[in-house]
Design an enzyme around this catalytic site. Structure first.
Site, mmCIF file in Angstrom:
data_model
loop_
_atom_site.group_PDB
_atom_site.id
_atom_site.type_symbol
_atom_site.label_atom_id
_atom_site.label_comp_id
_atom_site.label_asym_id
_atom_site.label_seq_id
_atom_site.Cartn_x
_atom_site.Cartn_y
_atom_site.Cartn_z
ATOM 1 N N HIS A 89 21.504 12.628 -36.950
ATOM 2 C CA HIS A 89 22.135 12.495 -35.542
ATOM 3 C C HIS A 89 23.055 11.480 -35.308
ATOM 4 O O HIS A 89 23.922 11.329 -34.706
ATOM 5 C CB HIS A 89 21.226 13.068 -34.349
ATOM 6 N N ARG B 117 25.387 18.899 -26.866
ATOM 7 C CA ARG B 117 23.998 18.602 -26.871
ATOM 8 C C ARG B 117 23.615 17.923 -25.832
ATOM 9 O O ARG B 117 23.248 16.668 -25.442
ATOM 10 C CB ARG B 117 23.911 17.730 -28.056
ATOM 11 N N ARG C 202 24.427 23.911 -24.983
ATOM 12 C CA ARG C 202 22.997 24.075 -25.401
ATOM 13 C C ARG C 202 21.933 23.433 -24.567
ATOM 14 O O ARG C 202 21.831 22.399 -24.298
ATOM 15 C CB ARG C 202 23.049 23.464 -26.754
ATOM 16 N N GLU D 180 20.164 28.847 -36.605
ATOM 17 C CA GLU D 180 19.847 27.677 -37.564
ATOM 18 C C GLU D 180 18.668 27.956 -38.233
ATOM 19 O O GLU D 180 18.278 27.121 -38.850
ATOM 20 C CB GLU D 180 20.029 26.544 -36.730
ATOM 21 N N ASN E 76 23.711 22.511 -39.791
ATOM 22 C CA ASN E 76 22.810 21.452 -40.115
ATOM 23 C C ASN E 76 21.318 21.600 -40.324
ATOM 24 O O ASN E 76 20.941 21.259 -41.292
ATOM 25 C CB ASN E 76 23.055 20.411 -38.867
ATOM 26 N N ASP E 77 20.921 22.540 -39.482
ATOM 27 C CA ASP E 77 19.587 22.821 -39.603
ATOM 28 C C ASP E 77 19.326 24.145 -40.577
ATOM 29 O O ASP E 77 18.428 24.167 -41.179
ATOM 30 C CB ASP E 77 18.995 23.229 -38.134
ATOM 31 N N ARG F 59 17.193 17.365 -43.588
ATOM 32 C CA ARG F 59 18.485 16.948 -43.690
ATOM 33 C C ARG F 59 18.563 15.445 -43.489
ATOM 34 O O ARG F 59 19.657 14.683 -43.652
ATOM 35 C CB ARG F 59 19.369 17.568 -42.440
HETATM 36 C C1 PEP Z 1 22.719 22.423 -36.246
HETATM 37 O O1 PEP Z 1 21.656 22.417 -36.548
HETATM 38 O O2 PEP Z 1 23.617 22.803 -37.067
HETATM 39 C C2 PEP Z 1 23.252 21.677 -34.959
HETATM 40 C C3 PEP Z 1 24.648 21.687 -34.431
HETATM 41 O O3 PEP Z 1 22.377 21.207 -34.142
HETATM 42 P P1 PEP Z 1 21.841 19.707 -34.431
HETATM 43 O O4 PEP Z 1 22.521 19.054 -35.450
HETATM 44 O O5 PEP Z 1 22.048 19.173 -33.130
HETATM 45 O O6 PEP Z 1 20.376 20.138 -34.785
HETATM 46 MG MG MG Z 2 20.091 22.091 -34.794
#
Ligand code: PEP
Ligand code: MG
Length: 577
Positions: A191, A298, A334, A435, A458-459, A469
């Site tokens: 993040h 977010r 979200r 995700e 991302n997840d 990650r």
């Molecule tokens: C993701 O997981 O791709 C996502 C957009 O959420 P975050 O990066 O906040 O986990």
């Molecule tokens: Mg995520």
């Protein structure tokens, strides 16, 4: 001595500036017996005064760069510093035990911290314990003559060097002065990297040991596009980095011409380009970069930037500001996604072995512990819905049952508000993030019940590859173009379309220039990314032919067995790439 290292290119931009080492200094000391306790009391007074002066300056700077509210924590610290009861007790301890000021300070502050921390059902006192800890550290640093780093005080062009930066550390960086940051750990989708892109601060993460190699004040050159970092660069290297910076600025100026242009491919097909935000303040960047929607808000940052759970009204104001700021364009909010690398200091979650696989996000919201918090958020969202085009989505859904439970809260709170005579929009779409691989595989079933999907790559990539990650050691597994990931994504898009629903993507892959042609080929409807990637993606889309990209994607999905093969195949369809 000049040293070069390579890390993960996490946020575009090139910078050359002095290093600001954000590492915690050694605050250890020895307890000694003293004859002259007056001298120790005097040392304490000097350290208290110096701490007070320093905090007043930090507070002022924090107000300038982050606003009055963010600075309020320093008021609490200043109050602790002038608390006569505590100061007298420290001095009494020094006299009674004939000990040094460091020991007196530690004994007394530790005692207060233990008492306040013990008041488990009194969050106010627990916060005071945290304040005392911070203040004690500051006074001790003055007694020992060491400097505590404080990013809020940076007032010249700097490159922040740290082991890791939490999202809240990142939020404190003033982009007027902080030109880049470089860390030992972290990856492209941690993040802090995502926030760096929103703030347009260059970043290179995962260098392993930059904090050991750099001294405070060393010159550092950083290229966030390539991941290169040079410590004490030569004149020629500085010139080369500055040229790379100028070339990047020129390219950005060209992209900027597309701000008000439509997002269309070479053959005239429209795709929606949206931006991800963390706070209402980010809406300005969304509009400046010509995004057509907010594809991911977010909301956990609202919780993280606060000293306590944000109230319904505070949340309502934030959601309203975003909806109004987007002027009727869609806003996908979200619900809070706490957990993983996003912690809440005032929410006492159990320490877990694997926080990314643990009690987090929607799992909290639909549990007994999180129910009240979730309902408060839902009410705030529903009340704000009349100010624009709201869409709500739930993070980290693995089971249909979880979606249904969350949707039931939406329905219940909506009915309650309507019964109270409070207006709620009647066209709010409710969707989920994809995700977790289980949900990606079962997308055909989910598609019957949800209004839309937003793929959180991302997840999704970390869970599919079982590769954290945040961990640079396993970053080679973090492969967006691996056919396994592409097949999951394709399944999600196809399943949505079969039920007449739309599929978007809000993970970083949506703005990845090598992934966009494949995603266009698979028919992704909405691409949501860091606002700073929107214009370059619009520019790229203008060059793509959808029929050709469909063929490219089909072959990648059916013929390729590795990510490398997928990228090799790109050369057939995108010869200039
Ligand atoms: C993701 O997981 O791709 C996502 C957009 O959420 P975050 O990066 O906040 O986990
Ligand atoms: Mg995520």
């Amino acid at each position: 001595m000049t040293e070069m290292l390579n890390g993960i290119a996490a946020s575009d931009g090139v910078a050359v500036a002095k290093a600001y080492l954000l590492v915690q200094p050694d605050l250890s000391f020895e307890t000694v017996t003293v004859e002259d306790t007056n001298a120790e009391e005097a040392r304490l007074d000097v350290a208290l005064q110096a701490s007070q002066d320093e905090l007043s300056v930090i507070r002022e700077k924090a107000v300038e760069s982050l606003g009055e509210e963010a600075a309020s924590v320093f008021d609490a610290h200043l109050m602790v510093l002038s608390d006569p009861e505590m100061i007298n007790q420290i001095k009494e301890t020094i006299r009674a035990k004939q000990t040094n000021a460091e020991t007196g300070l530690k004994e007394v502050t530790d005692m207060f911290i233990t008492i306040f921390e013990g008041m488990e059902d009194n969050p106010y006192m627990q916060e005071r314990a945290a304040d005392i800890k911070d203040v004690a550290k500051r006074v001790l640093a003055h007694l020992l003559g060491v400097k505590l780093p404080n990013p809020a005080t940076i007032n010249e062009e700097s490159i922040v060097i740290a082991h890791d930066l939490t999202p809240s550390d990142t939020a404190q960086l003033n982009k007027q002065f902080v030109k880049a940051f470089v860390t030992n750990i972290g990856g492209r989708t941690s993040h802090s990297a995502i926030m760096a892109r929103t703030l347009e601060i260059a970043a290179v993460l995962g260098t392993n040991d930059i904090t050991k190699r750099v001294n405070d004040g060393d010159m550092v050159a950083v290229n966030g596009i390539t991941g290169e970092v040079i410590i004490n660069p030569s004149e020629e290297q500085i010139v080369a980095f500055k040229e790379a910076g100028a070339a990047y600025a020129k390219q950005k100026a060209e992209w900027a011409l597309l701000k008000d242009a439509e997002t269309v491919t070479a053959d005239g097909k429209h795709f929606e380009l949206a931006a991800n935000i963390g706070t209402p303040k980010d809406v300005e960047g969304v509009n400046d970069n010509g995004a057509e929607a907010v594809g991911l808000y977010r909301t956990e940052f609202l919780y993280m930037d606060s000293q306590d759970f944000p109230t319904e009204d505070e949340q309502y104001e934030a959601y309203k500001a975003v909806l109004e700021g987007m002027n009727g364009k869609p806003v996908v909010v979200r619900t809070m996604d706490i957990g993983g690398d996003k912690e809440l200091p005032y929410f006492d979650l159990p320490k877990e072995m694997n926080p990314f696989l643990g009690y987090r996000a929607l799992r909290i919201s639909i549990s007994e512990t999180g129910d009240a918090m979730f309902r408060t958020q839902m009410r705030a969202l529903l009340r704000a819905s009349v100010h624009g085009q709201l869409r709500i989505m739930f993070p980290m859904v693995a089971l249909l049952k979880e979606f249904r439970a969350a949707k039931a809260v939406f329905d219940e709170e909506k009915a309650k508000l309507e019964a109270e005579g409070i207006a709620v929009a009647d066209d709010i779409q409710v969707g989920i993030m994809i995700e977790i691989p289980a949900a990606a595989m079962l997308a055909d079933q989910f598609a019957k019940e949800v209004d839309f999907f937003s793929i959180g790559t991302n997840d999704l990539i970390q869970y599919t590859m079982a590769a954290d990650r945040m961990n640079e050691q396993v970053s080679y597994l973090y492969q967006p173009y691996n056919p396994s990931i592409l097949r999951l994504i394709n399944n999600v898009i196809k399943s949505a379309h079969a039920e007449g629903k739309w599929a978007g993507m809000c993970g970083e892959m949506a703005g990845d220039q090598q992934a966009v042609p494949l995603l266009v080929g698979m028919g992704l409807d909405e691409f949501s990314m860091s606002a700073t990637s929107v214009l370059r993606t619009r520019s790229l889309m203008k060059t793509l032919d959808t029929a050709k990209m469909r063929e490219y994607a089909q072959r990648a999905l059916t013929e390729c067995s590795t990510a490398e093969e997928v990228l090799e195949l790109a050369k057939v369809y995108l010869p200039e790439a």
